[in-house]
Design a protein around this motif. Structure first.
Motif, PDB file in Angstrom:
ATOM      1  N   ASP A  33      -2.718  12.753  -1.050  1.00 55.26           N
ATOM      2  CA  ASP A  33      -2.041  14.052  -0.989  1.00 55.26           C
ATOM      3  C   ASP A  33      -2.779  15.027  -1.910  1.00 55.26           C
ATOM      4  O   ASP A  33      -2.607  14.999  -3.123  1.00 55.26           O
ATOM      5  N   GLU A  34      -3.598  15.886  -1.300  1.00 51.35           N
ATOM      6  CA  GLU A  34      -4.381  16.837  -2.094  1.00 51.35           C
ATOM      7  C   GLU A  34      -3.497  17.884  -2.761  1.00 51.35           C
ATOM      8  O   GLU A  34      -3.829  18.381  -3.832  1.00 51.35           O
ATOM      9  N   THR A  35      -2.365  18.219  -2.156  1.00 53.97           N
ATOM     10  CA  THR A  35      -1.467  19.220  -2.726  1.00 53.97           C
ATOM     11  C   THR A  35      -0.901  18.749  -4.054  1.00 53.97           C
ATOM     12  O   THR A  35      -0.888  19.486  -5.039  1.00 53.97           O
ATOM     13  N   SER A  36      -0.421  17.495  -4.084  1.00 55.60           N
ATOM     14  CA  SER A  36       0.134  16.954  -5.332  1.00 55.60           C
ATOM     15  C   SER A  36      -0.913  16.228  -6.157  1.00 55.60           C
ATOM     16  O   SER A  36      -0.610  15.699  -7.220  1.00 55.60           O
ATOM     17  N   GLN A  37      -2.152  16.178  -5.661  1.00 56.97           N
ATOM     18  CA  GLN A  37      -3.287  15.532  -6.334  1.00 56.97           C
ATOM     19  C   GLN A  37      -2.985  14.066  -6.646  1.00 56.97           C
ATOM     20  O   GLN A  37      -3.192  13.588  -7.756  1.00 56.97           O
ATOM     21  N   THR A  38      -2.500  13.335  -5.639  1.00 53.99           N
ATOM     22  CA  THR A  38      -2.154  11.937  -5.823  1.00 53.99           C
ATOM     23  C   THR A  38      -2.709  11.085  -4.691  1.00 53.99           C
ATOM     24  O   THR A  38      -3.039  11.587  -3.612  1.00 53.99           O
ATOM     25  N   LEU A  39      -2.789   9.799  -4.965  1.00 58.57           N
ATOM     26  CA  LEU A  39      -3.055   8.823  -3.925  1.00 58.57           C
ATOM     27  C   LEU A  39      -2.104   7.660  -4.131  1.00 58.57           C
ATOM     28  O   LEU A  39      -1.615   7.420  -5.237  1.00 58.57           O
ATOM     29  N   LYS A  40      -1.815   6.955  -3.037  1.00 57.44           N
ATOM     30  CA  LYS A  40      -0.902   5.820  -3.097  1.00 57.44           C
ATOM     31  C   LYS A  40      -1.628   4.578  -2.598  1.00 57.44           C
ATOM     32  O   LYS A  40      -2.355   4.646  -1.599  1.00 57.44           O
ATOM     33  N   LEU A  41      -1.405   3.462  -3.294  1.00 52.21           N
ATOM     34  CA  LEU A  41      -1.961   2.181  -2.865  1.00 52.21           C
ATOM     35  C   LEU A  41      -0.933   1.414  -2.053  1.00 52.21           C
ATOM     36  O   LEU A  41       0.251   1.741  -2.043  1.00 52.21           O
ATOM     37  N   ASP A  42      -1.395   0.342  -1.390  1.00 56.87           N
ATOM     38  CA  ASP A  42      -0.528  -0.439  -0.523  1.00 56.87           C
ATOM     39  C   ASP A  42       0.597  -1.169  -1.254  1.00 56.87           C
ATOM     40  O   ASP A  42       1.539  -1.641  -0.620  1.00 56.87           O
ATOM     41  N   ASP A  43       0.561  -1.228  -2.585  1.00 61.46           N
ATOM     42  CA  ASP A  43       1.680  -1.815  -3.325  1.00 61.46           C
ATOM     43  C   ASP A  43       2.745  -0.772  -3.665  1.00 61.46           C
ATOM     44  O   ASP A  43       3.733  -1.069  -4.319  1.00 61.46           O
ATOM     45  N   GLY A  44       2.529   0.492  -3.224  1.00 61.04           N
ATOM     46  CA  GLY A  44       3.489   1.564  -3.461  1.00 61.04           C
ATOM     47  C   GLY A  44       3.230   2.377  -4.714  1.00 61.04           C
ATOM     48  O   GLY A  44       3.884   3.390  -4.941  1.00 61.04           O
ATOM     49  N   SER A  45       2.275   1.957  -5.543  1.00 56.49           N
ATOM     50  CA  SER A  45       1.962   2.688  -6.776  1.00 56.49           C
ATOM     51  C   SER A  45       1.271   4.004  -6.453  1.00 56.49           C
ATOM     52  O   SER A  45       0.414   4.074  -5.578  1.00 56.49           O
ATOM     53  N   VAL A  46       1.651   5.038  -7.200  1.00 52.71           N
ATOM     54  CA  VAL A  46       1.083   6.377  -7.016  1.00 52.71           C
ATOM     55  C   VAL A  46       0.262   6.732  -8.245  1.00 52.71           C
ATOM     56  O   VAL A  46       0.687   6.512  -9.373  1.00 52.71           O
ATOM     57  N   TYR A  47      -0.922   7.290  -8.014  1.00 53.98           N
ATOM     58  CA  TYR A  47      -1.863   7.640  -9.086  1.00 53.98           C
ATOM     59  C   TYR A  47      -2.216   9.112  -8.989  1.00 53.98           C
ATOM     60  O   TYR A  47      -2.467   9.633  -7.905  1.00 53.98           O
ATOM     61  N   LYS A  48      -2.238   9.777 -10.131  1.00 57.55           N
ATOM     62  CA  LYS A  48      -2.554  11.204 -10.217  1.00 57.55           C
ATOM     63  C   LYS A  48      -4.068  11.366 -10.381  1.00 57.55           C
ATOM     64  O   LYS A  48      -4.676  10.747 -11.259  1.00 57.55           O
ATOM     65  N   LEU A  49      -4.663  12.216  -9.547  1.00 57.57           N
ATOM     66  CA  LEU A  49      -6.108  12.468  -9.586  1.00 57.57           C
ATOM     67  C   LEU A  49      -6.412  13.689 -10.445  1.00 57.57           C
ATOM     68  O   LEU A  49      -5.589  14.599 -10.559  1.00 57.57           O
ATOM     69  N   PRO A  50      -7.608  13.727 -11.046  1.00 51.27           N
ATOM     70  CA  PRO A  50      -7.978  14.897 -11.855  1.00 51.27           C
ATOM     71  C   PRO A  50      -8.102  16.147 -10.984  1.00 51.27           C
ATOM     72  O   PRO A  50      -8.374  16.060  -9.788  1.00 51.27           O
ATOM     73  N   GLY A  51      -7.912  17.300 -11.591  1.00 49.41           N
ATOM     74  CA  GLY A  51      -7.934  18.564 -10.871  1.00 49.41           C
ATOM     75  C   GLY A  51      -9.206  18.848 -10.104  1.00 49.41           C
ATOM     76  O   GLY A  51      -9.176  19.431  -9.035  1.00 49.41           O
ATOM     77  N   GLU A  52     -10.337  18.428 -10.620  1.00 51.48           N
ATOM     78  CA  GLU A  52     -11.620  18.728  -9.979  1.00 51.48           C
ATOM     79  C   GLU A  52     -12.111  17.577  -9.108  1.00 51.48           C
ATOM     80  O   GLU A  52     -13.285  17.460  -8.801  1.00 51.48           O
ATOM     81  N   PHE A  53     -11.208  16.712  -8.643  1.00 49.09           N
ATOM     82  CA  PHE A  53     -11.581  15.517  -7.888  1.00 49.09           C
ATOM     83  C   PHE A  53     -12.186  15.865  -6.533  1.00 49.09           C
ATOM     84  O   PHE A  53     -11.707  16.759  -5.826  1.00 49.09           O
ATOM     85  N   ASP A  54     -13.226  15.129  -6.120  1.00 50.11           N
ATOM     86  CA  ASP A  54     -13.897  15.310  -4.833  1.00 50.11           C
ATOM     87  C   ASP A  54     -13.243  14.367  -3.808  1.00 50.11           C
ATOM     88  O   ASP A  54     -13.547  13.181  -3.769  1.00 50.11           O
ATOM     89  N   TYR A  55     -12.355  14.897  -2.991  1.00 52.82           N
ATOM     90  CA  TYR A  55     -11.602  14.080  -2.039  1.00 52.82           C
ATOM     91  C   TYR A  55     -12.459  13.516  -0.914  1.00 52.82           C
ATOM     92  O   TYR A  55     -12.024  12.614  -0.198  1.00 52.82           O
ATOM     93  N   SER A  56     -13.677  13.996  -0.751  1.00 48.67           N
ATOM     94  CA  SER A  56     -14.540  13.493   0.318  1.00 48.67           C
ATOM     95  C   SER A  56     -15.048  12.077   0.036  1.00 48.67           C
ATOM     96  O   SER A  56     -15.570  11.416   0.933  1.00 48.67           O
ATOM     97  N   VAL A  57     -14.872  11.584  -1.176  1.00 49.53           N
ATOM     98  CA  VAL A  57     -15.383  10.247  -1.521  1.00 49.53           C
ATOM     99  C   VAL A  57     -14.351   9.136  -1.293  1.00 49.53           C
ATOM    100  O   VAL A  57     -14.674   7.960  -1.437  1.00 49.53           O
ATOM    101  N   ILE A  58     -13.110   9.501  -0.929  1.00 49.92           N
ATOM    102  CA  ILE A  58     -12.091   8.491  -0.658  1.00 49.92           C
ATOM    103  C   ILE A  58     -11.450   8.757   0.697  1.00 49.92           C
ATOM    104  O   ILE A  58     -11.482   9.879   1.200  1.00 49.92           O
ATOM    105  N   GLU A  59     -10.890   7.704   1.278  1.00 50.93           N
ATOM    106  CA  GLU A  59     -10.161   7.839   2.537  1.00 50.93           C
ATOM    107  C   GLU A  59      -9.130   6.719   2.629  1.00 50.93           C
ATOM    108  O   GLU A  59      -9.224   5.716   1.919  1.00 50.93           O
ATOM    109  N   THR A  60      -8.138   6.906   3.491  1.00 55.04           N
ATOM    110  CA  THR A  60      -7.121   5.878   3.652  1.00 55.04           C
ATOM    111  C   THR A  60      -7.759   4.604   4.203  1.00 55.04           C
ATOM    112  O   THR A  60      -8.801   4.652   4.864  1.00 55.04           O
ATOM    113  N   ASP A  61      -7.134   3.480   3.905  1.00 53.07           N
ATOM    114  CA  ASP A  61      -7.586   2.135   4.279  1.00 53.07           C
ATOM    115  C   ASP A  61      -8.808   1.660   3.488  1.00 53.07           C
ATOM    116  O   ASP A  61      -9.335   0.591   3.760  1.00 53.07           O
TER     117      ASP A  61
END
Length: 84
Positions: A33-61
């Motif tokens: 979720d780029e709006t909230s700057q978070t990603l979620k793993l398959d165990d349900g844990s949510v992690y906050k990404l830094p403000g200047e994060f490059d979202y092109s380097v990650i994808e679901t699965d």
């Protein structure tokens, strides 16, 4: 010379508690979720990404290892690597 050595030792000891706070998690990314700057793993844990994060380097699965620090209740990402 001794003063410099003692200062270096004191500085290292001061820095150790900060590095001890880092933790790791491994899993598959289920959502980003780029709006909230978070990603979620398959165990349900949510992690906050830094403000200047490059979202092109990650994808679901994508299976990743996340290094993070706790900031209050937030898990703040400090590093992401592909997991084996």
């Amino acid at each position: 010379m001794l003063k410099n050595f003692l200062f270096l030792i004191a500085a290292m000891l001061f820095a150790l508690p900060n590095t001890a706070l880092a933790d790791e998690a491994e899993g598959k990314i289920t959502s980003i979720d780029e709006t909230s700057q978070t990603l979620k793993l398959d165990d349900g844990s949510v992690y906050k990404l830094p403000g200047e994060f490059d979202y092109s380097v990650i994808e679901t699965d994508m299976k990743v290892t996340i290094v993070f620090d706790m900031s209050g209740d937030d898990k703040m990402v400090t590093d992401i690597e592909l997991a084996e």
